[in-house]
Design an enzyme around this catalytic site. Structure first.
Site, PDB file in Angstrom:
ATOM      1  CG  ASN A   1       2.335  -9.509   4.239  1.00 36.54           C
ATOM      2  OD1 ASN A   1       3.332  -8.837   3.945  1.00 36.54           O
ATOM      3  ND2 ASN A   1       1.720 -10.291   3.365  1.00 36.54           N
TER       4      ASN A   1
ATOM      5  CE1 TYR B   1      -3.486  -5.571   5.543  1.00 35.86           C
ATOM      6  CE2 TYR B   1      -2.193  -7.587   5.639  1.00 35.86           C
ATOM      7  CZ  TYR B   1      -2.675  -6.505   4.928  1.00 35.86           C
ATOM      8  OH  TYR B   1      -2.345  -6.341   3.612  1.00 35.86           O
TER       9      TYR B   1
ATOM     10  NE  ARG C   1       5.166  -8.478  -1.292  1.00 36.70           N
ATOM     11  CZ  ARG C   1       4.030  -9.004  -0.824  1.00 36.70           C
ATOM     12  NH1 ARG C   1       3.082  -8.223  -0.337  1.00 36.70           N
ATOM     13  NH2 ARG C   1       3.847 -10.310  -0.823  1.00 36.70           N
TER      14      ARG C   1
ATOM     15  CD  GLU D   1      -0.736 -12.657   3.896  1.00 36.75           C
ATOM     16  OE1 GLU D   1      -1.850 -13.161   3.709  1.00 36.75           O
ATOM     17  OE2 GLU D   1      -0.579 -11.491   4.311  1.00 36.75           O
TER      18      GLU D   1
ATOM     19  CD  GLU E   1       0.145  -8.130   1.690  1.00 36.81           C
ATOM     20  OE1 GLU E   1      -0.917  -8.213   2.339  1.00 36.81           O
ATOM     21  OE2 GLU E   1       0.464  -8.938   0.804  1.00 36.81           O
TER      22      GLU E   1
ATOM     23  CG  HIS F   1      -0.287 -12.633  -3.500  1.00 32.38           C
ATOM     24  ND1 HIS F   1       0.389 -11.579  -2.921  1.00 32.38           N
ATOM     25  CD2 HIS F   1      -1.495 -12.665  -2.885  1.00 32.38           C
ATOM     26  CE1 HIS F   1      -0.377 -11.003  -2.003  1.00 32.38           C
ATOM     27  NE2 HIS F   1      -1.537 -11.643  -1.966  1.00 32.38           N
TER      28      HIS F   1
HETATM   29  C1  FCB Z   1      -3.326 -10.144   2.871  1.00 30.18           C
HETATM   30  C2  FCB Z   1      -3.116 -10.541   1.418  1.00 30.18           C
HETATM   31  C3  FCB Z   1      -3.473  -9.476   0.428  1.00 30.18           C
HETATM   32  C4  FCB Z   1      -4.718  -8.723   0.833  1.00 30.18           C
HETATM   33  C5  FCB Z   1      -4.613  -8.257   2.264  1.00 30.18           C
HETATM   34  C6  FCB Z   1      -5.795  -7.446   2.733  1.00 30.18           C
HETATM   35  O1  FCB Z   1      -3.527 -11.275   3.649  1.00 30.18           O
HETATM   36  O2  FCB Z   1      -1.778 -10.913   1.219  1.00 30.18           O
HETATM   37  O3  FCB Z   1      -3.592 -10.083  -0.829  1.00 30.18           O
HETATM   38  O4  FCB Z   1      -5.818  -9.498   0.610  1.00 30.18           O
HETATM   39  O5  FCB Z   1      -4.450  -9.345   3.109  1.00 30.18           O
END
Ligand code: FCB
Length: 449
Positions: free
Chosen positions: A297, A299, A82, A171, A351, A126
Site C-alpha cells: 500500500n 500513499y 479487494r 498494514e 492500495e 483489516h
Molecule cells: C490505509 C488503510 C485503508 C484506508 C487508507 C486511506 O492505511 O489500509 O483502510 O484507510 O489508508
C-alpha cells in the site's frame, strides 16, 4: 523521470485492475445477523475518539447493497476486487462458535463477484479485532495468534476454492503503532512497549495463519499487505540521515525482515531497547514461511526532519485532503529499494489513492486531481515494471467513499461518490477515466499520459 512528462505506458494484457475496500469501512450492519462487536465498534462509540463521534454502524450499507455495488464494479470493468472479512461477523467472539449468517454473506459476495467475472482478493484482518479478544489483552497476547490461525483455516475451508488470493493482515504497522503507541486508532493505547508486543503478535498471527491455511488448501495464493514508503530527509545532516535510517527500520524493515529474512533489524532492536518485544527465536521460523505475493500500500513518501521546528516537505505536486503529500516517484524508488534488499515474490499494489473534498453537483463529480494522481502513480509503477519489477496488479483505494477511521466520513477516497443521507452512488469522473483506461490496457494499447 518526472511524473508530469508525457510518456507511454504499457501494461501486460492480463494485468489485474481492481479497487479495494475493507469490512468496517463499508459494510455497516454492525449489529445485524449475529455480528459481534470489534475493537473499532468500541473505539468509535467512545466519545472523542473519531471526528464528530462518527462510527461504521451504517457506513455504505454494503452488507445490504452488495449486489448493486458489484454491478457498479462490473460497469467499470474491474478484473479484481479487494475486500476484507469482518472476523467478528463470522466468529462473534474471535473464538468458539461460528456465525453461519456471517459466512453466508461472504459466500454470496464471492459468488456474485465471480458471476460478474471479478476475481475476489480477500484479506482476513483489516484492524477490526473481535472485542472479546481485547478483554484478553488483544494483540498484546500471543494466544490471539492461535485463534487467528483457526479463523484463517476456516475461511479457507469455506471460501478458499473460489478466491483469487487471501492475505493475512492489512498494514500491521497501523494496528500496532497507531493503535497502541499513538492512540489514534483502536484500541486507543499509548504505550511503545505494548505497540511492539502487538506488532510481534501480528507477525505471529501472519505466520501461524499461513501454516494453517497451507494445510487446508495448498493451491490458494497467500500473502500479506504492508504499508510502505521510502524515507527522505529534509537536509543532508548526519542527524537527519541517522533518524531516517531508524524510521525506515521501524516502518519498513520491522515487518519485511522477519517475513523475508527471519529476524528483526538490528537498528530497530537497538533503538527500541527495553521497549523491544518478547519473542521466542523459533517464532521466526513460522513468520518467515514462503508467501506467494506481497501486497504494497503506497500513499506518500516518508519524511524525516530533526530540525526544530521540523522542515516540511516541499510538496511540488501538492497535498491531498488528508494532508498527505503526493509523491509518485516514491513508488518507483520504494520498489527498487525492496528489490535490492529482499528476495521478493510477485507484487500487487493493494492500495493507492487520494482523498479529495469532492462535491456531487447535478449528478457529476469532477475530481480531476484524482485522475492526475492515478495516472502519475501508474506511470511510476510502469517505470518500475519496465526495469524488472514483477508487479501483477493495481487496486485503487477505494472503490467508493467510506468510513475513513478516525476521520469519519469527511475524507473521500472513492472512485464512486456516496451520498450518506440517501446512499446514492455516483460514478466520479475518475471512475469513468479508470474504466476507459482499463478497457484500453486490456487491448494492449500503449497508453499516452
Ligand atoms: C490505509 C488503510 C485503508 C484506508 C487508507 C486511506 O492505511 O489500509 O483502510 O484507510 O489508508
Amino acid at each position: 523521470m518526472k511524473p508530469t512528462d508525457t510518456q507511454f505506458m504499457q501494461f501486460p494484457r492480463d494485468f489485474l485492475w481492481g479497487a479495494a475496500t475493507s469490512a468496517y469501512q463499508i459494510e455497516g450492519a454492525a449489529d445485524i445477523d449475529g455480528r459481534g462487536p470489534s475493537i473499532w465498534d468500541t473505539f468509535s462509540r467512545t466519545p472523542g475518539k473519531t471526528r464528530n463521534g462518527e462510527t461504521g454502524d451504517i457506513a455504505c450499507e454494503h452488507y445490504f447493497r452488495y449486489e448493486n455495488d458489484i454491478k457498479l464494479m462490473s460497469d467499470l470493468g474491474l478484473s479484481g476486487y479487494r475486500f476484507s472479512l469482518s472476523w467478528s461477523r463470522v466468529q462473534p467472539d474471535g473464538k468458539g462458535t461460528w456465525n453461519e449468517k456471517g459466512w453466508d454473506f461472504y459466500d454470496r459476495l464471492v459468488d456474485e463477484l465471480l458471476e460478474h467475472g471479478i476475481r475476489p482478493f480477500a484479506t482476513l484482518f483489516h484492524w477490526d479485532l473481535p472485542q472479546t479478544l481485547q478483554q484478553e489483552g488483544g494483540l498484546t497476547n500471543r494466544v490471539v495468534a492461535d485463534y487467528f490461525a483457526n479463523y484463517a483455516a476456516q475461511a479457507v475451508h469455506r471460501l478458499g476454492d473460489r478466491l483469487a488470493s487471501l492475505a493475512t493482515l492489512n498494514e500491521p504497522w497501523c494496528s500496532a503503532v497507531l493503535g497502541h503507541e499513538q492512540g489514534k486508532f483502536a484500541p486507543g493505547l499509548r504505550d511503545t512497549k505494548l505497540a511492539y508486543q502487538a506488532a510481534h503478535t501480528l507477525l505471529l498471527m501472519h505466520g501461524k495463519a499461513i501454516q494453517a491455511m497451507r494445510g487446508t488448501l495448498a493451491s490458494l495464493p497467500l500473502g500479506i499487505v504492508l504499508n510502505q514508503a521510502p524515507i527522505h530527509t529534509a537536509t543532508n545532516s548526519e542527524a537527519d540521515r541517522q533518524q531516517a535510517a531508524i524510521d525506515y527500520a521501524l516502518f519498513v524493515q520491522w515487518y519485511m525482515d522477519p517475513i523475508f529474512n527471519g529476524c528483526y533489524p538490528t537498528l530497530g532492536l537497538e533503538t527500541l531497547g527495553k521497549n523491544a518485544p518478547h519473542y521466542n527465536e523459533n517464532d521466526f521460523g513460522l513468520i518467515s514461511q514462503p508467501i506467494d505475493f506481497l501486497g504494497i500500500n503506497y500513499y506518500t513518501r516518508g519524511w524525516t526532519s530533526t530540525s526544530k521546528p521540523p522542515i516540511q516537505p516541499p510538496a511540488p505536486y501538492g497535498v491531498n485532503d488528508m494532508g498527505w503529500e503526493t509523491y509518485p516517484e516514491g513508488l518507483t524508488e520504494l520498489l527498487f529499494e525492496l528489490q535490492a534488499k529482499y528476495k521478493l515474490p510477485p507484487i500487487y499494489i493493494t492500495e493507492n489513492g487520494m482523498a479529495v473534498a469532492d462535491q456531487c453537483i447535478d449528478g457529476r463529480v469532477t475530481d480531476t486531481p484524482r485522475i492526475n494522481f492515478v495516472q502519475h502513480h501508474l506511470q511510476a509503477l510502469n517505470h518500475a515494471m519496465q526495469r524488472g519489477l514483477d508487479v501483477r496488479g493495481y487496486f485503487y483505494w477505494s472503490l467508493f467513499d467510506n468510513y475513513e477511521w478516525d476521520s469519519g466520513y469527511d475524507k473521500r477516497f472513492g472512485l464512486i461518490h456516496v451520498d450518506y443521507t440517501t446512499q446514492q452512488r455516483t460514478l466520479k469522473d475518475s471512475a469513468l477515466w479508470y474504466r476507459d483506461f482499463i478497457a484500453k490496457a486490456r487491448l494492449g494499447i500503449p497508453l499516452e499520459t
